[in-house]
Each structure stands twice: as C-alpha cells, then as structure tokens.
Design a protein around this motif. Sequence first.
Motif, PDB file in Angstrom:
ATOM      1  N   GLU A  68     -11.560 -11.531  -1.323  1.00  0.00           N
ATOM      2  CA  GLU A  68     -10.625 -10.589  -1.935  1.00  0.00           C
ATOM      3  C   GLU A  68     -10.390  -9.353  -1.052  1.00  0.00           C
ATOM      4  O   GLU A  68     -11.325  -8.633  -0.684  1.00  0.00           O
ATOM      5  CB  GLU A  68     -11.130 -10.155  -3.321  1.00  0.00           C
ATOM      6  N   ASP A  69      -9.108  -9.134  -0.730  1.00  0.00           N
ATOM      7  CA  ASP A  69      -8.651  -7.977   0.059  1.00  0.00           C
ATOM      8  C   ASP A  69      -9.261  -7.908   1.461  1.00  0.00           C
ATOM      9  O   ASP A  69      -9.269  -6.849   2.084  1.00  0.00           O
ATOM     10  CB  ASP A  69      -8.955  -6.660  -0.691  1.00  0.00           C
ATOM     11  N   THR A  70      -9.780  -9.023   1.960  1.00  0.00           N
ATOM     12  CA  THR A  70     -10.324  -9.075   3.318  1.00  0.00           C
ATOM     13  C   THR A  70      -9.637 -10.211   4.070  1.00  0.00           C
ATOM     14  O   THR A  70      -9.666 -11.360   3.620  1.00  0.00           O
ATOM     15  CB  THR A  70     -11.845  -9.305   3.302  1.00  0.00           C
ATOM     16  N   TYR A  71      -9.024  -9.861   5.215  1.00  0.00           N
ATOM     17  CA  TYR A  71      -8.176 -10.813   5.921  1.00  0.00           C
ATOM     18  C   TYR A  71      -8.652 -11.056   7.352  1.00  0.00           C
ATOM     19  O   TYR A  71      -9.204 -10.166   7.999  1.00  0.00           O
ATOM     20  CB  TYR A  71      -6.725 -10.298   5.985  1.00  0.00           C
ATOM     21  N   VAL A  72      -8.401 -12.262   7.827  1.00  0.00           N
ATOM     22  CA  VAL A  72      -8.563 -12.601   9.234  1.00  0.00           C
ATOM     23  C   VAL A  72      -7.156 -12.709   9.820  1.00  0.00           C
ATOM     24  O   VAL A  72      -6.319 -13.445   9.308  1.00  0.00           O
ATOM     25  CB  VAL A  72      -9.308 -13.937   9.421  1.00  0.00           C
ATOM     26  N   VAL A  73      -6.893 -11.943  10.887  1.00  0.00           N
ATOM     27  CA  VAL A  73      -5.586 -11.978  11.539  1.00  0.00           C
ATOM     28  C   VAL A  73      -5.517 -13.182  12.477  1.00  0.00           C
ATOM     29  O   VAL A  73      -6.441 -13.436  13.253  1.00  0.00           O
ATOM     30  CB  VAL A  73      -5.327 -10.680  12.331  1.00  0.00           C
ATOM     31  N   LYS A  90       0.816  -1.213   0.000  1.00  0.00           N
ATOM     32  CA  LYS A  90       0.000   0.000   0.000  1.00  0.00           C
ATOM     33  C   LYS A  90       0.853   1.268   0.000  1.00  0.00           C
ATOM     34  O   LYS A  90       0.617   2.204  -0.769  1.00  0.00           O
ATOM     35  CB  LYS A  90      -0.933  -0.009   1.211  1.00  0.00           C
ATOM     36  N   THR A  91       1.901   1.296   0.866  1.00  0.00           N
ATOM     37  CA  THR A  91       2.709   2.513   1.005  1.00  0.00           C
ATOM     38  C   THR A  91       4.042   2.438   0.275  1.00  0.00           C
ATOM     39  O   THR A  91       4.677   3.461   0.028  1.00  0.00           O
ATOM     40  CB  THR A  91       2.988   2.786   2.488  1.00  0.00           C
ATOM     41  N   GLY A  92       4.491   1.204  -0.036  1.00  0.00           N
ATOM     42  CA  GLY A  92       5.799   1.046  -0.665  1.00  0.00           C
ATOM     43  C   GLY A  92       6.946   1.133   0.317  1.00  0.00           C
ATOM     44  O   GLY A  92       8.111   1.089  -0.074  1.00  0.00           O
ATOM     45  N   GLU A  93       6.640   1.242   1.612  1.00  0.00           N
ATOM     46  CA  GLU A  93       7.677   1.367   2.633  1.00  0.00           C
ATOM     47  C   GLU A  93       8.063  -0.005   3.192  1.00  0.00           C
ATOM     48  O   GLU A  93       7.244  -0.917   3.261  1.00  0.00           O
ATOM     49  CB  GLU A  93       7.183   2.264   3.771  1.00  0.00           C
ATOM     50  N   GLU A  94       9.338  -0.126   3.611  1.00  0.00           N
ATOM     51  CA  GLU A  94       9.824  -1.363   4.214  1.00  0.00           C
ATOM     52  C   GLU A  94       9.188  -1.534   5.590  1.00  0.00           C
ATOM     53  O   GLU A  94       9.033  -0.576   6.349  1.00  0.00           O
ATOM     54  CB  GLU A  94      11.343  -1.333   4.342  1.00  0.00           C
ATOM     55  N   VAL A  95       8.829  -2.794   5.926  1.00  0.00           N
ATOM     56  CA  VAL A  95       8.166  -3.093   7.192  1.00  0.00           C
ATOM     57  C   VAL A  95       9.105  -3.942   8.058  1.00  0.00           C
ATOM     58  O   VAL A  95       9.558  -5.004   7.625  1.00  0.00           O
ATOM     59  CB  VAL A  95       6.843  -3.855   6.962  1.00  0.00           C
TER      60      VAL A  95
END
Length: 257
Positions: A68-73, A50-55
């Motif tokens: 689609e694009d919906t997640y369970v943690v 989404k941001t292109g930043e390293e995590v």
Amino acid sequence: MRPLWTGSLSFGLISIPVTMFSAAKERALDFTMLHKEDLSPIAFKRVCKKTGEEVPNEDIIKGFEYKEDTYVVLEPDDFKRASPDKSERIDIETFVSESEIATKYYEKPYYLEPGKGADKAYMLLREALLQEKKVAVARMVFRQREDLVVVKPDGNLLLLNQLRYADELRDAGEITVPHHADVSRKEVAMAIDLIEKMSGDFDPKDFHDTYIEKLEDVIAAKAKGKKFKAITEEKQTKATEPTDLITQLQASLERHK
C-alpha cells in the motif's frame, strides 16, 4: 498501415525477419463528452492525486504498487530484463491442427510482413503450413507481456493471431445450463430441417454493422434539425413456450421454403 512490432519469426534454426501490423480496425463512432448546460467539450486530464495539479506526459513514469502506497519504478529496460531473449522474437514451439484450438482462445489478428531478404524463408514456412494443414503455436513479448500466438497462412500472407491463456477465461461452472429436456425426435428433425434450409456459404462481406449505419443516419438527420419522437419502453422478448415449439418450427420452415 503503421507497424506495431519488428523482430524475427524463429522456425527451428531459421530466422525470418518480420514486421507486424494490426489486421483489425475499430468501427465504433468517436463521441465527444459535452457539458449538458452549454455543450462545451469535456477535457480529461492526468492529475496528481497529491497536489491536484495536471501532470505533463514527459513527467509520467510507470510504477508497480507492491504494498500500500509503496511503489517500484520501472524503466523501459526493466521490461526487457524480464525476457531479454524474447523481446524481439516470435518463437515457434509446436505445430498443431487448427481445429485443436477452440475459438474462445482467439483474441486479435495481426499481419506479418517479411523483412529485407526474408522472402524465401517466409514463403517456405507458409507453403509448408499449407501442405501440412497445420498452424504454428508460438510465444512473443509484445506490449509488456508474453503472448501466446498462432501463426497460419492466409492467402499469400502469414497471419498471427493473439490467443488468450487458459487462466484468462472465466470458469463456466457457475453458468446454469440444462442437462436434460424432453425434446422429441420430431422437434429435433424439424430443427435440423430448418438449419439445412438456412445454411449457406459464409462471406464476411455479406455482414456489416447495421446499428452503426442507422446511428449515422440519426446523427445526420439531427444535424439537419430533425426532431424525433420519444421511444416507448420496449417489451422484453419472451422465450418460446415448450408447447409452441412445433408450431414455431413449422412457421419458420414455411418462411424459409
């Protein structure tokens, strides 16, 4: 060796504390990806789409995309909830002859070491399996999946082999194989003769990765500045013509006299 799992091996009402270690090690060379222009090492980073930043690792969690694009943690305890009674046990379910298990089901071996106070129970299972000439088929939860495993004696050790499930093997029905061929009795007899002449005892120490060894020689030579000629395209090996089978069998038998 670094322990991979600690729990107990359940044999009826007998519980044997064990620690599991990997019995296999990788022999492959460790290559570094380089930038072609200046030979700078290439770094692989975990980047947020989404941001292109390293995590950083501490900010990464596991999730399952149930639509689609919906997640369970999923938290570590969620994996234990799936099978709380099996997360720390190897449950033996049945005993079979080792010959009943096709080699295609075997995947990876592990060593089992007895825990404190478990020596006698460990030896009891090992000796019983040896005398009965059987192996134990069991289930265990390891690395967020339930594995089908086989426990068998290996010298003084108990060896655990991880198995593939039947539905993890591809259907061979699409593979084209001959169902009939005009093979003469003489050809079969010569092939059997060749097999007998090439037969011997199997010692794993007689076999090693000659490709890796030669590649290491190439690396050492290049490190010293040696230049190599370009390799011409290799010709594909042709199948032996049916009419040449007798000739080639005879030549092979002569070689192995």
